[in-house]
Every structure is written in structure tokens, then in C-alpha cells.
Design a protein around this motif. Structure first.
Motif, mmCIF file in Angstrom:
data_model
loop_
_atom_site.group_PDB
_atom_site.id
_atom_site.type_symbol
_atom_site.label_atom_id
_atom_site.label_comp_id
_atom_site.label_asym_id
_atom_site.label_seq_id
_atom_site.Cartn_x
_atom_site.Cartn_y
_atom_site.Cartn_z
ATOM 1 N N ALA A 163 32.478 47.492 45.637
ATOM 2 C CA ALA A 163 31.964 46.159 45.303
ATOM 3 C C ALA A 163 32.916 45.407 44.369
ATOM 4 C CB ALA A 163 30.578 46.269 44.676
ATOM 5 N N VAL A 164 33.188 45.975 43.195
ATOM 6 C CA VAL A 164 34.024 45.268 42.219
ATOM 7 C C VAL A 164 35.480 45.227 42.677
ATOM 8 C CG1 VAL A 164 34.846 45.228 39.827
ATOM 9 C CG2 VAL A 164 32.452 45.792 40.311
ATOM 10 N N GLY A 165 36.054 46.392 42.966
ATOM 11 C CA GLY A 165 37.454 46.422 43.402
ATOM 12 C C GLY A 165 37.649 45.761 44.753
ATOM 13 N N GLY A 166 36.798 46.120 45.707
ATOM 14 C CA GLY A 166 36.970 45.642 47.066
ATOM 15 C C GLY A 166 36.645 44.179 47.254
ATOM 16 N N THR A 182 48.850 42.356 45.307
ATOM 17 C CA THR A 182 49.132 42.806 46.670
ATOM 18 C C THR A 182 48.124 42.221 47.663
ATOM 19 O OG1 THR A 182 47.853 44.842 46.381
ATOM 20 C CG2 THR A 182 50.211 44.949 45.868
ATOM 21 N N THR A 183 47.328 41.247 47.210
ATOM 22 C CA THR A 183 46.383 40.573 48.105
ATOM 23 C C THR A 183 47.121 39.463 48.856
ATOM 24 O OG1 THR A 183 45.698 39.048 46.360
ATOM 25 C CG2 THR A 183 44.399 41.071 46.623
ATOM 26 N N GLY A 216 41.031 33.383 45.407
ATOM 27 C CA GLY A 216 40.404 34.250 44.415
ATOM 28 C C GLY A 216 41.343 34.734 43.328
ATOM 29 N N LEU A 217 42.581 34.313 43.356
ATOM 30 C CA LEU A 217 43.575 34.827 42.400
ATOM 31 C C LEU A 217 43.258 34.483 40.949
ATOM 32 C CD1 LEU A 217 46.889 34.327 44.411
ATOM 33 C CD2 LEU A 217 45.731 36.477 43.847
ATOM 34 N N TRP A 218 42.368 33.532 40.710
ATOM 35 C CA TRP A 218 41.977 33.217 39.334
ATOM 36 C C TRP A 218 41.275 34.401 38.669
ATOM 37 C CZ3 TRP A 218 36.838 33.522 38.086
ATOM 38 C CH2 TRP A 218 35.930 33.506 39.132
ATOM 39 N N ARG A 219 40.795 35.350 39.464
ATOM 40 C CA ARG A 219 40.092 36.527 38.934
ATOM 41 C C ARG A 219 41.052 37.597 38.406
ATOM 42 N NH1 ARG A 219 36.705 37.322 44.462
ATOM 43 N NH2 ARG A 219 35.934 35.198 44.580
ATOM 44 N N ALA A 220 42.319 37.492 38.729
ATOM 45 C CA ALA A 220 43.300 38.524 38.385
ATOM 46 C C ALA A 220 43.371 38.745 36.877
ATOM 47 C CB ALA A 220 44.673 38.125 38.918
ATOM 48 N N ILE A 221 43.551 40.002 36.510
ATOM 49 C CA ILE A 221 43.693 40.392 35.099
ATOM 50 C C ILE A 221 45.094 40.977 34.943
ATOM 51 C CG2 ILE A 221 42.858 41.924 33.277
ATOM 52 C CD1 ILE A 221 40.096 41.800 34.680
ATOM 53 N N LEU A 262 39.273 41.667 45.611
ATOM 54 C CA LEU A 262 39.789 41.513 46.978
ATOM 55 C C LEU A 262 40.741 42.634 47.403
ATOM 56 C CD1 LEU A 262 40.407 37.646 46.859
ATOM 57 C CD2 LEU A 262 38.353 38.854 47.640
ATOM 58 N N MET A 263 40.423 43.843 46.977
ATOM 59 C CA MET A 263 41.238 45.000 47.341
ATOM 60 C C MET A 263 41.355 45.136 48.859
ATOM 61 S SD MET A 263 40.850 48.956 45.974
ATOM 62 C CE MET A 263 39.104 49.043 46.275
ATOM 63 N N TRP A 264 40.374 44.679 49.585
ATOM 64 C CA TRP A 264 40.402 44.785 51.046
ATOM 65 C C TRP A 264 41.591 44.045 51.657
ATOM 66 C CZ3 TRP A 264 40.158 40.432 54.061
ATOM 67 C CH2 TRP A 264 39.693 39.256 53.470
ATOM 68 N N GLN A 265 42.159 43.087 50.929
ATOM 69 C CA GLN A 265 43.296 42.328 51.450
ATOM 70 C C GLN A 265 44.629 43.074 51.301
ATOM 71 O OE1 GLN A 265 43.511 38.429 49.672
ATOM 72 N NE2 GLN A 265 41.498 37.821 50.406
ATOM 73 N N SER A 266 44.638 44.127 50.539
ATOM 74 C CA SER A 266 45.890 44.814 50.232
ATOM 75 C C SER A 266 46.176 45.939 51.222
ATOM 76 C CB SER A 266 45.840 45.384 48.816
ATOM 77 O OG SER A 266 47.014 46.119 48.546
ATOM 78 N N GLU A 267 47.415 45.988 51.682
ATOM 79 C CA GLU A 267 47.838 47.104 52.522
ATOM 80 C C GLU A 267 48.321 48.276 51.685
ATOM 81 O OE1 GLU A 267 50.551 46.079 55.645
ATOM 82 O OE2 GLU A 267 49.429 44.268 56.163
ATOM 83 N N THR A 268 48.686 48.031 50.425
ATOM 84 C CA THR A 268 49.269 49.085 49.590
ATOM 85 C C THR A 268 48.350 49.565 48.474
ATOM 86 O OG1 THR A 268 50.341 47.427 48.194
ATOM 87 C CG2 THR A 268 51.631 48.330 50.022
#
Length: 164
Positions: free
Chosen positions: A121-124, A44-45, A51-56, A128-134
Motif C-alpha cells: 500500500a504505502v510503497g507500492g 526509478t518511477t 506523484g513525484l511531490w511525495r518523494a522523500i 508508486l513502487m509499481w512503476q519501477s523496474e529496478t
């Protein structure tokens, strides 16, 4: 005496809050699990961000991370309840009250680590949780960090016998 009582009430109030968080996470597992999974998948970023290479994408890791979050919340609640009990038992004696603060301080510090380091720190930042509206829990985490910090600052102030 009133200052010590207010410190005790604040610790117990946070113990109650942490207990309710645990209760909700256990009885309505999927609500917050969905948020954790979205954060870890970064789905949802902003599209195409670098930074999408970090996705799990592993559901096993999603459940493990959520389990660690819930486990940490349980420890926070237990430490705050036990810390509150110790504070209550020594409320009449300022010196004993000062000595009894340890478990409450540990519980609150663990809460600060979970919601600041884990969520902000980790999530945000890492996920990149800060990029998500949902799937963005940063505002809620920030509120908790500020509440915990205020309680910690107040609680750790030395208690002395009050002059009348």
C-alpha cells in the motif's frame, strides 16, 4: 494431533523465515536499504509523473524507515518464535492449543501489516513502487502476504480432539 503439529511447523517455519530476513538486513544492510531509499526518493518511477511531490530525499528519513522495517521484522520473528513455543507446550491438548495461538497470530498479523500495508500500500501505491523496474518489491511482498494469510487462516481454525 497431526493438524496441530502442522500448524506448529508452519508458525516455526515463518519464524525462521522472518529471522533470516532480519539477519540478512543486518549483515547486508545496504542491499535492501538501497531499495528503500529508491522507493522513498521515487527516482526509478516514470519520469515526470504527477506523484513525484511525495518523494522523500532525506537520508535520515531513509535510514529511519529502514530501521523501523527491520525493527518490525524483529518483533515478527520474536512473536512467531514465542508463539511456536507456546503451541509446542500445549500440543497434546486441543483446548490449550487453541488458547496458545495468540502470540503466533499477533506475529503473523504484524507480518501481514508490514508487507501488505507497508510495502504494497504505502510503497507500492503512495510511493508508486509499481512503476519501477529496478526498485519494486511488490511481487515479493505479495508472496509473503499470501503465505501469511494462508497460515493465519489455517492456524485460527479451531482445534478439536480427533475421533478415531
Amino acid at each position: 494431533m497431526y493438524t496441530r503439529l502442522s500448524k506448529l511447523v508452519m508458525v516455526l517455519a515463518f519464524a525462521l523465515y522472518a529471522s533470516l530476513v532480519v539477519f540478512n538486513n543486518l549483515t547486508d544492510y545496504n542491499s535492501n536499504f538501497t531499495l528503500v531509499a529508491h522507493v522513498l526518493m521515487m527516482d526509478t518511477t516514470f519520469p515526470g509523473n504527477q506523484g513525484l511531490w511525495r518523494a522523500i530525499h532525506s537520508p535520515v528519513i531513509h535510514h529511519t524507515v529502514y530501521g523501523l522495517i527491520i525493527g518490525t521484522e524483529i518483533v515478527i520473528a520474536v512473536l512467531c518464535w514465542l508463539g511456536g513455543l507456546r503451541l509446542y507446550r500445549s500440543i497434546q491438548n486441543p483446548a490449550a492449543f487453541n488458547q496458545a495461538k495468540g502470540l503466533a497470530i499477533l506475529g503473523l498479523t504484524l507480518g501481514l501489516l508490514l508487507w501488505f500495508t507497508g510495502f504494497m500500500a504505502v510503497g507500492g501505491e503512495w510511493f508508486l513502487m509499481w512503476q519501477s523496474e529496478t526498485a519494486n518489491g511488490q511481487q515479493a511482498a505479495f508472496r509473503l502476504v499470501m503465505i501469511i494469510a494462508a497460515i493465519l487462516i489455517y492456524l485460527t481454525q479451531a482445534d478439536e480432539a480427533q475421533q478415531i
